[in-house]
Design a protein around this motif. Structure first.
Motif, PDB file in Angstrom:
ATOM      1  N   ILE A 197       0.858  -1.193   0.000  1.00 59.78           N
ATOM      2  CA  ILE A 197       0.000   0.000   0.000  1.00 59.78           C
ATOM      3  C   ILE A 197       0.888   1.235   0.000  1.00 59.78           C
ATOM      4  O   ILE A 197       1.776   1.370   0.858  1.00 59.78           O
ATOM      5  CB  ILE A 197      -0.928   0.002   1.235  1.00 59.78           C
ATOM      6  N   ASP A 198       0.654   2.138  -0.961  1.00 61.53           N
ATOM      7  CA  ASP A 198       1.476   3.348  -1.019  1.00 61.53           C
ATOM      8  C   ASP A 198       0.868   4.439  -0.143  1.00 61.53           C
ATOM      9  O   ASP A 198      -0.129   4.222   0.549  1.00 61.53           O
ATOM     10  CB  ASP A 198       1.650   3.816  -2.466  1.00 61.53           C
ATOM     11  N   GLY A 199       1.473   5.608  -0.172  1.00 63.72           N
ATOM     12  CA  GLY A 199       1.036   6.703   0.690  1.00 63.72           C
ATOM     13  C   GLY A 199      -0.357   7.206   0.386  1.00 63.72           C
ATOM     14  O   GLY A 199      -1.004   7.819   1.250  1.00 63.72           O
ATOM     15  N   ASP A 200      -0.839   7.004  -0.842  1.00 68.50           N
ATOM     16  CA  ASP A 200      -2.190   7.441  -1.207  1.00 68.50           C
ATOM     17  C   ASP A 200      -3.243   6.390  -0.908  1.00 68.50           C
ATOM     18  O   ASP A 200      -4.421   6.595  -1.198  1.00 68.50           O
ATOM     19  CB  ASP A 200      -2.254   7.775  -2.700  1.00 68.50           C
ATOM     20  N   GLY A 201      -2.803   5.256  -0.370  1.00 68.64           N
ATOM     21  CA  GLY A 201      -3.766   4.197  -0.073  1.00 68.64           C
ATOM     22  C   GLY A 201      -3.995   3.223  -1.207  1.00 68.64           C
ATOM     23  O   GLY A 201      -4.857   2.343  -1.095  1.00 68.64           O
ATOM     24  N   ASP A 202      -3.223   3.396  -2.309  1.00 66.18           N
ATOM     25  CA  ASP A 202      -3.370   2.441  -3.416  1.00 66.18           C
ATOM     26  C   ASP A 202      -2.741   1.105  -3.016  1.00 66.18           C
ATOM     27  O   ASP A 202      -1.641   1.052  -2.452  1.00 66.18           O
ATOM     28  CB  ASP A 202      -2.696   2.965  -4.683  1.00 66.18           C
ATOM     29  N   GLU A 203      -3.437   0.031  -3.351  1.00 71.68           N
ATOM     30  CA  GLU A 203      -2.996  -1.296  -2.919  1.00 71.68           C
ATOM     31  C   GLU A 203      -2.679  -2.182  -4.115  1.00 71.68           C
ATOM     32  O   GLU A 203      -3.387  -2.154  -5.122  1.00 71.68           O
ATOM     33  CB  GLU A 203      -4.083  -1.956  -2.066  1.00 71.68           C
TER      34      GLU A 203
END
Length: 222
Positions: A199-205
């Protein structure tokens, strides 16, 4: 599964993973009575195995026959293996294929892993030795104490497969019972897949997985 520091720790099961050795065995269905120069056991392990067994004797009294009853094997007149003076009865057990009743022939050899020899009618603190051969080549000789023989059976194994046993009475008296072949069979590999997600900082998984295999332990017959 969890992240611990910079490591990803996988706990795939709650319990014991077993991937070790199994034992498959086949016991002869019977021996049959007789007192002959050579004893042929044809398909005695059916249906577990199609191999045959050829038995020959070397008696300490000059009587070199194989003397059997319904379920026991001996040498010479006594229907047993005994040690007289400085000489012991000898029983040779060959694992072969293609035996034909009444025909000597030259059967093909069959390699086996382990043989369980029941020791019956044990008397006079009997001891024994067993020489192991493959293709006519000596591999080893194992000795068995009075306690070993009196225990009821001896398990003959060797790191290399073999096709012949030469059993010698080194003291006392005993008979060989309805013996078994024991084959060591390794367990199957265990495949494990652990799902993971990044999961990146933007919440993309992004989903993925980590997979690995647990291989069975090597077979150790010692």
């Amino acid at each position: 599964s969890e992240i611990v520091g910079d490591a990803y720790v996988v706990t795939p099961v709650n319990g014991v993973i077993t991937n070790g050795q199994n034992l498959n065995d086949a016991t002869i269905s019977g021996v049959g009575g007789g007192n002959v120069d050579q004893k042929y056991l044809i398909d005695p392990f059916a249906p577990e195995s199609t191999l045959d067994v050829r038995l020959t004797g070397d008696g300490n009294s000059g009587d070199d026959t194989v003397n059997t009853n319904a379920g026991q094997i001996g040498v010479g007149q006594g229907n047993d293996l005994d040690h007289a003076g400085a000489v012991g009865d000898v029983l040779t057990m060959e694992f072969v294929t293609g035996l034909v009743a009444g025909q000597p022939g030259d059967p093909g050899r069959v390699l086996v892993n382990v043989v369980d020899l029941p020791m019956e009618n044990v008397r006079n603190a009997a001891t024994a030795s067993v020489a192991v051969y493959s293709g006519g080549n000596w591999l080893a000789t194992y000795t068995y104490s009075a306690a070993d023989v009196a225990s009821g059976s001896i398990l003959v194994s060797h790191p290399e497969d073999f096709d012949t046993l030469i059993i010698t009475a080194t003291d006392g008296t005993f008979k060989i019972g309805s013996f078994s072949l024991v084959g060591y069979v390794p367990g199957d590999p265990i495949d494990i897949v652990a799902p993971i997600a990044g999961i990146d900082g933007d919440g993309d998984e992004m989903a993925s997985s980590i997979s690995f295999t647990i291989d069975p332990a090597p077979i150790d017959q010692d």
